[in-house]
Scaffold this active site. Sequence first.
Site, PDB file in Angstrom:
ATOM      1  N   ASP A 133       1.621   2.751   5.226  1.00 38.01           N
ATOM      2  CA  ASP A 133       1.432   1.356   5.584  1.00 38.01           C
ATOM      3  C   ASP A 133      -0.014   0.951   5.310  1.00 38.01           C
ATOM      4  O   ASP A 133      -0.947   1.703   5.608  1.00 38.01           O
ATOM      5  CB  ASP A 133       1.770   1.181   7.069  1.00 38.01           C
ATOM      6  CG  ASP A 133       1.722  -0.257   7.517  1.00 38.01           C
ATOM      7  OD1 ASP A 133       2.519  -1.062   7.003  1.00 38.01           O
ATOM      8  OD2 ASP A 133       0.893  -0.575   8.382  1.00 38.01           O
ATOM      9  N   GLU A 146       1.508   1.168   0.253  1.00 38.35           N
ATOM     10  CA  GLU A 146       1.618  -0.289   0.261  1.00 38.35           C
ATOM     11  C   GLU A 146       0.237  -0.870   0.006  1.00 38.35           C
ATOM     12  O   GLU A 146      -0.712  -0.566   0.728  1.00 38.35           O
ATOM     13  CB  GLU A 146       2.146  -0.771   1.616  1.00 38.35           C
ATOM     14  CG  GLU A 146       2.189  -2.292   1.725  1.00 38.35           C
ATOM     15  CD  GLU A 146       2.343  -2.780   3.162  1.00 38.35           C
ATOM     16  OE1 GLU A 146       2.967  -3.839   3.350  1.00 38.35           O
ATOM     17  OE2 GLU A 146       1.843  -2.102   4.084  1.00 38.35           O
TER      18      GLU A 146
END
Length: 555
Positions: free
Chosen positions: A208, A279
Amino acid sequence: MNHPFPQAPNNGWWRGGVIYQIYPRSFQDSNGDGIGDLPGITQRLDHIAALGADGIWISPFFKSPMKDFGYDVSDYCDVDPMFGTLDDFKALVARAHTLGLKVMIDQVLSHCADEHPWFVESRASRDNPKADWFVWADPKDDGNPPNNWLSIFGGSAWQWDTRRCQYYLHNFLTSQPDLNFHNGEVQDALLATVKFWLDLGVDGYRLDTANFYFHDAQLRNNPGRGAPDPNNPDPAVNPFNPYGWQRHVHDKSQPENLVFLQRLRALLDQYPDTTMVGEIGDDDGLARVAEYTASGPNGERRLHMAYCFDLLGEAHDAPFLHGFLSRFGEIVGDGWPCWALSNHDVVRSATRWGGPTPDPRLLRLAATFQASLRGTVCLYQGEELGLPEAQLAFEDLQDPYGITMWPQFKGRDGCRTPMPWSGDAAHAGFSSGPKTWLPVPPEHRALAVDRQQGLAESLLSHFTQLLHWRRAQPALRNGRMALLPVHPQVLAFERDDGTQRLLCAFNFSDAPAELTLPAGWAQAAPLAGGVATGARVTDAAVLFDAWGCVFLEKA
């Protein structure tokens, strides 16, 4: 380069593989509390294996106060009781491996929950052992925050804390303090949590906010940029969010980030057949993907693959896709991408690309296009069913991002509603309880798994045929990619791995189109398999129906 630890073998299953993203709160509820859980995922793994995926990515299930639904971790090495237990996770991994599925988990390293013991200790005083584990700063002389950095969820990225009489940094909610990666002890502690799950058998990580780990140690102001581009697909950059009015040159994407990624990669390389996908949310996402998937100056390895948000917006006509893929090739080069058309943070692709009543031919075309690109395919749960974005009442919203910015921006709940398994069952087969954490939209029932299984014309059948067919096409899994010239309606490119050469062409319009075959492709035969529809091949051209596509194979 000499590695400090022996490198385990890696079979590269992820290169050209298909990863199925599971949002655990909404996949399957096994105990009737209205919230999905790990045993529920285990119960439904057969669906994913039958679909033709190679692995799964599970969004966070760690212990958490759930203010951002698991992306605020209070214990990196335990399962939140809402989702089950560590034994439930071990059973999930065992069942997935039995089915031939790899297991990737979502690791949220840039920040944690304010309930995490690390932060509880850090905020207690300015001289405790973890005082420097988070990003603390004194106010300006007038009491204002130390700089102009903004939170993605709105407002200042700094929150005043009365215990230390200092501000702490939070790029997201105030309850998600940012860890201080300039402190080596923080890096070591986080790497230990990564190792914990590797030792339990996970096959990789989705990272993330992989470019948010480090901040500018001098806390310099970000420069302004004026009103943001309203077409920017990054969910953090929308016309109603002041975050997009800055150029984020100091609060993320710092050069030190690369060194930590190299440490992280060295750890994963000790475990066989593992992978990481990052990401990337950045003002220049393609440049960051290139940088984060490249090797370091001495051969140090970083991410195996990465993704940015360019295919997660509304634009999808042939000239846009051609321009983006051309820029990707020029900037990223050999870096390995992971392609997603939907995820848990953006409006579902059926609605973004197809509007209120998407044409089924467009949804089949989008799936086929995604499966034809050079890179790894990432499918978000429900995409194989063609689920549209759910339209929820304000009182049903759970996402703090949407609640804060309602009504102009409705947040992310519309793509997170429960998976519909059975059209006639209570809560579409997701839960046996009286109420679910988000409602099941009535229009999703007609698209439930049991309504589409066995129907040759259903989108689920198309996905299943497509993914199994793709496994037998070496050019699609591993081949080079070369774009044909730009066309107003048709996106076309060649894929070639040395053993198979394909021409892939897609009519991204609702009108008939014609593509003149390039030199050497005249009289080429359509590739068998039936995944391409709505196209007829002549000696010199391809004639497309609306949303038609074709694969030609060169002998």
